[in-house]
Design a protein around this motif. Structure first.
Motif, PDB file in Angstrom:
ATOM      1  N   ARG A  49       4.309  11.216   8.960  1.00  0.00           N
ATOM      2  CA  ARG A  49       3.103  11.887   8.475  1.00  0.00           C
ATOM      3  C   ARG A  49       1.855  11.265   9.112  1.00  0.00           C
ATOM      4  O   ARG A  49       0.913  11.974   9.485  1.00  0.00           O
ATOM      5  CB  ARG A  49       3.068  11.768   6.953  1.00  0.00           C
ATOM      6  CG  ARG A  49       2.220  12.770   6.234  1.00  0.00           C
ATOM      7  CD  ARG A  49       2.507  12.732   4.733  1.00  0.00           C
ATOM      8  NE  ARG A  49       3.797  13.335   4.417  1.00  0.00           N
ATOM      9  CZ  ARG A  49       4.810  12.678   3.841  1.00  0.00           C
ATOM     10  NH1 ARG A  49       4.691  11.402   3.507  1.00  0.00           N
ATOM     11  NH2 ARG A  49       5.946  13.308   3.591  1.00  0.00           N
ATOM     12  N   ALA A  50       1.866   9.941   9.258  1.00  0.00           N
ATOM     13  CA  ALA A  50       0.705   9.237   9.807  1.00  0.00           C
ATOM     14  C   ALA A  50       0.436   9.603  11.263  1.00  0.00           C
ATOM     15  O   ALA A  50      -0.713   9.557  11.715  1.00  0.00           O
ATOM     16  CB  ALA A  50       0.905   7.725   9.682  1.00  0.00           C
ATOM     17  N   ILE A  51       1.486   9.962  12.005  1.00  0.00           N
ATOM     18  CA  ILE A  51       1.279  10.321  13.416  1.00  0.00           C
ATOM     19  C   ILE A  51       1.175  11.831  13.610  1.00  0.00           C
ATOM     20  O   ILE A  51       1.202  12.319  14.738  1.00  0.00           O
ATOM     21  CB  ILE A  51       2.382   9.728  14.323  1.00  0.00           C
ATOM     22  CG1 ILE A  51       3.764  10.262  13.955  1.00  0.00           C
ATOM     23  CG2 ILE A  51       2.350   8.208  14.274  1.00  0.00           C
ATOM     24  CD1 ILE A  51       4.867   9.813  14.911  1.00  0.00           C
ATOM     25  N   ALA A  70       0.815  -1.215   0.000  1.00  0.00           N
ATOM     26  CA  ALA A  70       0.000   0.000   0.000  1.00  0.00           C
ATOM     27  C   ALA A  70       0.847   1.263   0.000  1.00  0.00           C
ATOM     28  O   ALA A  70       0.385   2.326  -0.424  1.00  0.00           O
ATOM     29  CB  ALA A  70      -0.934  -0.002   1.211  1.00  0.00           C
ATOM     30  N   THR A  71       2.094   1.177   0.470  1.00  0.00           N
ATOM     31  CA  THR A  71       2.962   2.363   0.509  1.00  0.00           C
ATOM     32  C   THR A  71       3.651   2.622  -0.826  1.00  0.00           C
ATOM     33  O   THR A  71       4.368   3.611  -0.969  1.00  0.00           O
ATOM     34  CB  THR A  71       4.053   2.218   1.587  1.00  0.00           C
ATOM     35  OG1 THR A  71       4.915   1.122   1.242  1.00  0.00           O
ATOM     36  CG2 THR A  71       3.446   1.988   2.961  1.00  0.00           C
ATOM     37  N   GLY A  72       3.461   1.709  -1.785  1.00  0.00           N
ATOM     38  CA  GLY A  72       4.094   1.880  -3.087  1.00  0.00           C
ATOM     39  C   GLY A  72       5.397   1.127  -3.247  1.00  0.00           C
ATOM     40  O   GLY A  72       6.021   1.175  -4.310  1.00  0.00           O
ATOM     41  N   SER A  73       5.828   0.422  -2.199  1.00  0.00           N
ATOM     42  CA  SER A  73       7.063  -0.356  -2.320  1.00  0.00           C
ATOM     43  C   SER A  73       6.769  -1.687  -3.010  1.00  0.00           C
ATOM     44  O   SER A  73       5.631  -2.166  -2.983  1.00  0.00           O
ATOM     45  CB  SER A  73       7.679  -0.599  -0.943  1.00  0.00           C
ATOM     46  OG  SER A  73       6.973  -1.601  -0.242  1.00  0.00           O
ATOM     47  N   SER A  89      12.169   6.487   3.378  1.00  0.00           N
ATOM     48  CA  SER A  89      10.864   6.743   2.763  1.00  0.00           C
ATOM     49  C   SER A  89       9.718   6.217   3.617  1.00  0.00           C
ATOM     50  O   SER A  89       8.706   6.905   3.818  1.00  0.00           O
ATOM     51  CB  SER A  89      10.795   6.092   1.373  1.00  0.00           C
ATOM     52  OG  SER A  89      11.689   6.701   0.481  1.00  0.00           O
ATOM     53  N   GLN A  90       9.870   4.994   4.116  1.00  0.00           N
ATOM     54  CA  GLN A  90       8.786   4.401   4.900  1.00  0.00           C
ATOM     55  C   GLN A  90       8.527   5.199   6.175  1.00  0.00           C
ATOM     56  O   GLN A  90       7.377   5.363   6.596  1.00  0.00           O
ATOM     57  CB  GLN A  90       9.112   2.948   5.247  1.00  0.00           C
ATOM     58  CG  GLN A  90       9.237   2.020   4.041  1.00  0.00           C
ATOM     59  CD  GLN A  90       7.988   1.951   3.191  1.00  0.00           C
ATOM     60  OE1 GLN A  90       7.782   2.781   2.297  1.00  0.00           O
ATOM     61  NE2 GLN A  90       7.139   0.988   3.460  1.00  0.00           N
TER      62      GLN A  90
END
Length: 203
Positions: free
Chosen positions: A94-96, A31-34, A87-88
């Motif tokens: 950003r999520a927190i 889902a993160t694009g990796s 990157s992760q």
């Protein structure tokens, strides 16, 4: 592509490995694009994969402020030059709820004004762990001690070093966003240069 074999879903017998394949991986990656090939490579040894997952679970239960934890993890990725880890964990910051200006400033924290005293100490401590092999100045450690109990400093140290390991392994095995050629290669001389000794011309 990764330097080790990727285990296809049909070969997965370990229940925990199968759980993560089914939960996280699609034909297009994660889902993160990796690409998702970290999971496929680590599936070569389910015991190692299980150990890694336990590490992820450990830090999610930590008493340490998640922002401080992610500063350490993100900076460890940057300092160890792992595009994947960096990157992760930009995404996780950003999520927190970490502001974009702080996420961008992790790479140049030394000249940034967006971090507070403790955050700067965490970033300096991370650099000491990752870049200086654990050689930490007393003044850096004093700021950590001023703001954090010993238990949380231990957690910060363990988590940051764990992600330095992940960053190093990602680069060595060329998984995920670290599947890239080394940028340091010889630039060929122009045609006709031959084997001239440039030192003679400079002397």
């Amino acid at each position: 592509m990764p330097r080790l074999r990727r285990v296809p879903r049909e070969e997965v017998a370990d229940p925990l490995t199968a759980f993560f394949y089914d939960r996280l991986l699609t034909a297009g990656g994660t889902a993160t694009g990796s690409p998702g090939d970290w999971w496929e490579v680590f599936a070569l040894d389910p015991a190692i994969l299980r150990h890694c997952v336990k590490g992820f679970q450990l830090y999610r239960k930590s008493a340490l402020d998640p922002v401080l934890r992610e500063l350490g993890q993100t900076r460890a990725g940057w300092a160890r030059q792992s595009r994947f880890v960096y990157s992760q964990h930009c995404k996780q910051m950003r999520a927190i709820g970490v502001p974009e200006e702080k996420i961008r400033a992790v790479a140049s924290w030394q000249v940034s004004t967006v971090f507070g005293e403790l955050e700067r100490a965490v970033l300096a401590y991370t650099d000491a762990l990752v870049l200086d092999g654990g050689r930490v100045h007393d003044e850096v450690f004093a700021v950590l001690k001023k703001h954090l109990p010993d238990e949380q400093i231990l957690e910060l140290t363990y988590i940051t070093c764990m992600y330095e390991m992940h960053a190093t392994m990602a680069r060595a095995l060329r998984v995920e966003f670290d599947d890239r050629e080394d940028p340091i290669t010889e630039v060929p001389a122009p045609e006709g240069y031959g084997t001239r000794d440039i030192a003679d011309e400079l002397a």
